[in-house]
Design a protein around this motif. Structure first.
Motif, PDB file in Angstrom:
ATOM      1  N   VAL A 143       0.841  -1.198   0.000  1.00 26.49           N
ATOM      2  CA  VAL A 143       0.000   0.000   0.000  1.00 26.49           C
ATOM      3  C   VAL A 143       0.884   1.260   0.000  1.00 26.49           C
ATOM      4  O   VAL A 143       0.627   2.220  -0.732  1.00 26.49           O
ATOM      5  N   ILE A 144       1.923   1.219   0.796  1.00 28.31           N
ATOM      6  CA  ILE A 144       2.822   2.382   0.871  1.00 28.31           C
ATOM      7  C   ILE A 144       3.554   2.567  -0.456  1.00 28.31           C
ATOM      8  O   ILE A 144       3.702   3.683  -0.966  1.00 28.31           O
ATOM      9  N   MET A 145       3.972   1.451  -1.043  1.00 29.57           N
ATOM     10  CA  MET A 145       4.622   1.512  -2.361  1.00 29.57           C
ATOM     11  C   MET A 145       3.648   2.092  -3.400  1.00 29.57           C
ATOM     12  O   MET A 145       4.029   2.938  -4.220  1.00 29.57           O
ATOM     13  N   ALA A 146       2.397   1.654  -3.315  1.00 28.04           N
ATOM     14  CA  ALA A 146       1.396   2.151  -4.277  1.00 28.04           C
ATOM     15  C   ALA A 146       1.246   3.657  -4.137  1.00 28.04           C
ATOM     16  O   ALA A 146       1.185   4.390  -5.135  1.00 28.04           O
ATOM     17  N   TRP A 147       1.202   4.126  -2.905  1.00 33.33           N
ATOM     18  CA  TRP A 147       1.036   5.561  -2.696  1.00 33.33           C
ATOM     19  C   TRP A 147       2.232   6.342  -3.267  1.00 33.33           C
ATOM     20  O   TRP A 147       2.071   7.385  -3.908  1.00 33.33           O
TER      21      TRP A 147
END
Lengths: 544, 544
Positions: free
Chosen positions: A526-530
């Motif tokens: 999720v953090i990578m996606a953001w």
């Protein structure tokens, strides 16, 4: 037609009265071949799960890519499984949009699991057709039991359970919500038509909101119901269907001689996961003897958590309730759970009793024949995979797993809020975050400068802007520009193959939907996606 | 509803702007767990196939047997796969009617295979939702290709194929024939209603014969069509629907102001595998612009053999054609193959275009979105299993495999004919043999003597006989006695658990259906079954 002629053409056939022992052509269920190939496919899929995060999430192929890789016609002679698996790897996998990828955030998830898969294997391997009780008693009985289990976990009112309802209520496993809506709609239709005469079908009217899933309109279309109301919702009311809007629409219809029969209320709409207020809606519906179906396709799963159960408060006033266990409940596609208070309403519409299916058990009325609760006759042993999911994970773990997705969505929502270029379009309720680059950011940005440099179509775009129309003659205004930029942002991210998200639109605002729920997604994804979203925004808006 | 309140109740949730790395709750797609459990289930099923001929074919359990073996509610904590498999073995298997048994001859078969199973595993494991092209291009494209392959193998007219029809025709994989009939019926309905106005739905009339499958009447019921004609067929015409019967029924309806829209013709009816004459029926239908659907659910498979292809001669006059690959084509449940000449007719009725599904590929009109060819939105990667079946076995082997069943049915038919106590009720066409103990045998036999001694209800039965009524007040005559004896014979055989057959009824005659097609059936099983039937007849009739 003379079949004898046909038979005579076939040299293998003979009508000898003392039949010779003929040689077996082949054995398509040879246990050792099954074992060999089965282990190969299991390993193939286990390897796939190991690698799935490396594949472009949304397939990057062009239309008609596959035909050139495959022969023009079916093979006459057998091919080994090894060649087939090679083709799957080489030609099918690139054409897959990887719903099992941890970087999948599109639509709503299709959450598979080890238990869901194993249940599907058992069902496929046993290959029973469970249309009625006698055709495989375990298939029917396990379904009744598991639906009672799950109904209790959801704290559904006792009338929806088989064992506690004098056998009037109960649950059934269908494929999808479309089927649940169609079956209950037809039941509601026929209940009314039996009172007022079948020729009045043109007067029937059914209700949903402008946020109701498209399957509702399609079900009405299939059922021959012309009057479908998509009652307007508003952002100020979180896109929930208001009881007074329903009431005034009903009033107007009744005044015009129409006959209300059905309301499809939604808990967790597709665009924004908004929640229709069941209690108030059911009160209105009751007055007009309207069948209320509650479609909780996505959000129903969350209702196994005490902190989310209030989303379906008021369900006791509804006639039926469904959610898709294949969406967010780890049960591989397809598995829609439908509960009804009165299954006689279903079976009155959907029963068939052809001679070839008659049997003592059915005639004793002691058993359920699920064929009469659904559209189709044939059905698989549906309950196995849901049973395996419940047993393999246990209710407490399932709750925590759903919570982990909600927590990740909160994390993501927090990150969006920290970046002042973005806005949350609709407050998050479950694990879906709806966001976009905000209009004020776009007004402030050098968007058109950067955009045009990148696209070499400055003049064209400027012209459109100044003309007040885009290429397609649509009115161009600020909202249009905001939507276009967000659309481009989404497209550029999806083209990267690193994550896949889809969009929604409310009150004309295009928004990006970040739907967490793929089984393999963890917080670091999720953090990578953001970060990826921010990078693409940087290059579109110009870094700050 | 205030979601913040909900969230505050959940201690795991936090809205922190710098998210902590949270511990994984569990990993339901752990590749190593998948591998371990997958291999276990493969071995479980391989062992099942090895032993399946030993189980009672029709389950011998009593209604509600399962509830006492299972807990009252879903487990809160996980249970190991080993315990679950133990329960499957102990409690589920006894409640299964073994469709995979070589001794299964009931209904029509549900023929599974290694290839069909492996295809289903791949589909379940990849777990893609293929509603439109972009959601997984390979799922759509492989389906189009494989349906063209199979259409060519069946020698369907070019208009039914995607690649040769200017893309107007083509095939789609649905779950069951019920769906194929409902989808095409709705298409035909809406085509007509768009010309005459939707308020005329009450005037529409649809046609089948008294041999047409019950799914036809049910589809009409769901689609809101009141006028369903089940035209009478006769034994003298092999229970085929005669074109002149159709024509006179249409005439009478038209005279009464009704509007014919749809004919469901059958190739291989459920009761006796009779074949409606497509050419003549299509000629009649053409005159009235009636949509002709050809339901070849069971017998369609056989049409891949040149010697059976003439069964669908005249198909060029039909609008749509379907058969169930899960019945007799080695493709595990469920797999119904539907071809249409003009898919626009389907999509005009069944299309939805909600915002959340909009995408460039769909808007380019270069791709198929199969969601618009079916009732539901969601769909699995359907084509994999059919593709694996065609490739793993090859068309020539598939033909020979079907022929082997037909040959076994000829063998069985020959054995029945050798025993003068029995008669063939309807001449065999494919792999179904319809037979019974003949009326003359019963007239000659000491049936009532033996029957009553065995059942200790001589008086009761005699009374009924003399009263001219049975227990249920039905008129008792010779036909009734013949039917009762055959019913008892069937029941006693099925109760033995050694084989499972079901029944049919034509012109009031109860007959036993011996449907060969279970994948594991070999000639020695058929011969054993016949011996068993003779033994049970001996004890019912008294040995000769």
């Amino acid at each position: 037609m003379e079949m004898n002629t046909l038979n005579n053409n076939n040299n293998n056939q003979s009508d000898s009265s003392s039949p010779p022992q003929r040689k077996r052509v082949m054995n398509p269920v040879d246990p050792e071949e099954f074992r060999k190939q089965g282990h190969m496919i299991i390993d193939f899929l286990a390897d796939y799960y190991t690698k799935v995060s490396n594949f472009p999430v949304r397939s990057q192929v062009e239309p008609d890519y596959l035909r050139k890789h495959l022969p023009d016609s079916a093979p006459l002679v057998p091919e080994p499984i090894e060649s087939i698996l090679e083709d799957v790897q080489e030609h099918i996998i690139p054409g897959i949009t990887h719903w099992m990828s941890p970087n999948y955030y599109a639509y709503f998830p299709s959450s598979g699991s080890v238990a869901g898969f194993m249940g599907e294997m058992l069902s496929s391997g046993l290959n029973v057709v469970g249309f009625n009780w006698i055709s495989s008693p375990a298939a029917t009985e396990l379904e009744t039991i598991v639906m009672d289990w799950l109904g209790e976990v959801l704290k559904l009112p006792q009338q929806f359970l088989y064992k506690s309802s004098n056998n009037n209520g109960g649950g059934v496993l269908l494929g999808t919500t479309c089927e649940a809506v169609l079956c209950t709609l037809v039941a509601a239709r026929d209940k009314k038509l039996s009172q007022i005469g079948r020729n009045n079908i043109g007067k029937l009217v059914v209700y949903g909101s402008d946020q109701t899933h498209s399957s509702f309109g399609k079900a009405a279309q299939i059922a021959g119901i012309q009057n479908v109301r998509a009652i307007k919702t508003k952002r100020s009311n979180s896109f929930a269907l208001k009881a007074d809007s329903l009431l005034s629409t009903i009033h107007s219809d009744v005044k015009n001689g129409l006959i209300p029969i059905y309301l499809c209320a939604t808990v967790g709409t597709t665009a924004t996961t908004s929640i229709d207020p069941l209690m108030e809606l059911c009160d209105v519906a009751k007055e007009y003897e309207i069948w209320v179906h509650v479609d909780a396709a996505y959000a129903g799963s969350a209702c196994i958590c005490p902190e989310f159960r209030s989303c379906i408060d008021g369900i006791e006033g509804a006639n039926s309730f469904s959610f898709n266990a294949h969406k967010w409940f780890l049960t591989n596609l397809a598995c829609c759970c439908l509960w009804v208070k009165d299954h006689n309403a279903l079976t009155k519409s959907l029963s068939t009793n052809p001679e070839f299916l008659r049997n003592k058990a059915s005639e004793s009325k002691q058993v359920i024949d699920y064929k009469d609760w659904q559209i189709t006759l044939s059905r698989k042993f549906n309950a196995l995979k849901l049973w395996l999911v419940l047993r393999s994970y246990g209710v407490e773990n399932l709750r925590n797993f759903l919570r982990s997705h909600v927590n990740m969505a909160m994390t993501f929502e927090g990150l969006v809020k920290l970046d002042k270029r973005f806005e949350i379009v609709v407050p998050r309720k479950f694990s879906l975050v709806c966001f976009r680059v905000s209009p004020s950011t776009i007004a402030r940005s050098n968007y058109y400068y950067y955009h045009d440099n990148n696209n070499n179509n400055k003049n064209n775009c400027d012209d459109n802007y100044h003309n007040g129309h885009d290429d397609y003659g649509k009115l161009v205004n600020d909202d249009y520009l905001v939507n276009e930029l967000n659309r481009k942002l989404l497209e550029s991210i999806n083209n990267s193959g690193k994550v896949y998200m889809t969009h929604g639109e409310v009150e004309g605002a295009f928004m990006i939907r970040f739907a967490i729920g793929a089984t393999l997604t963890e917080e670091h994804h999720v953090i990578m996606a953001w970060k990826l979203i921010q990078e693409h925004a940087d290059s579109l808006l110009g870094s700050s």
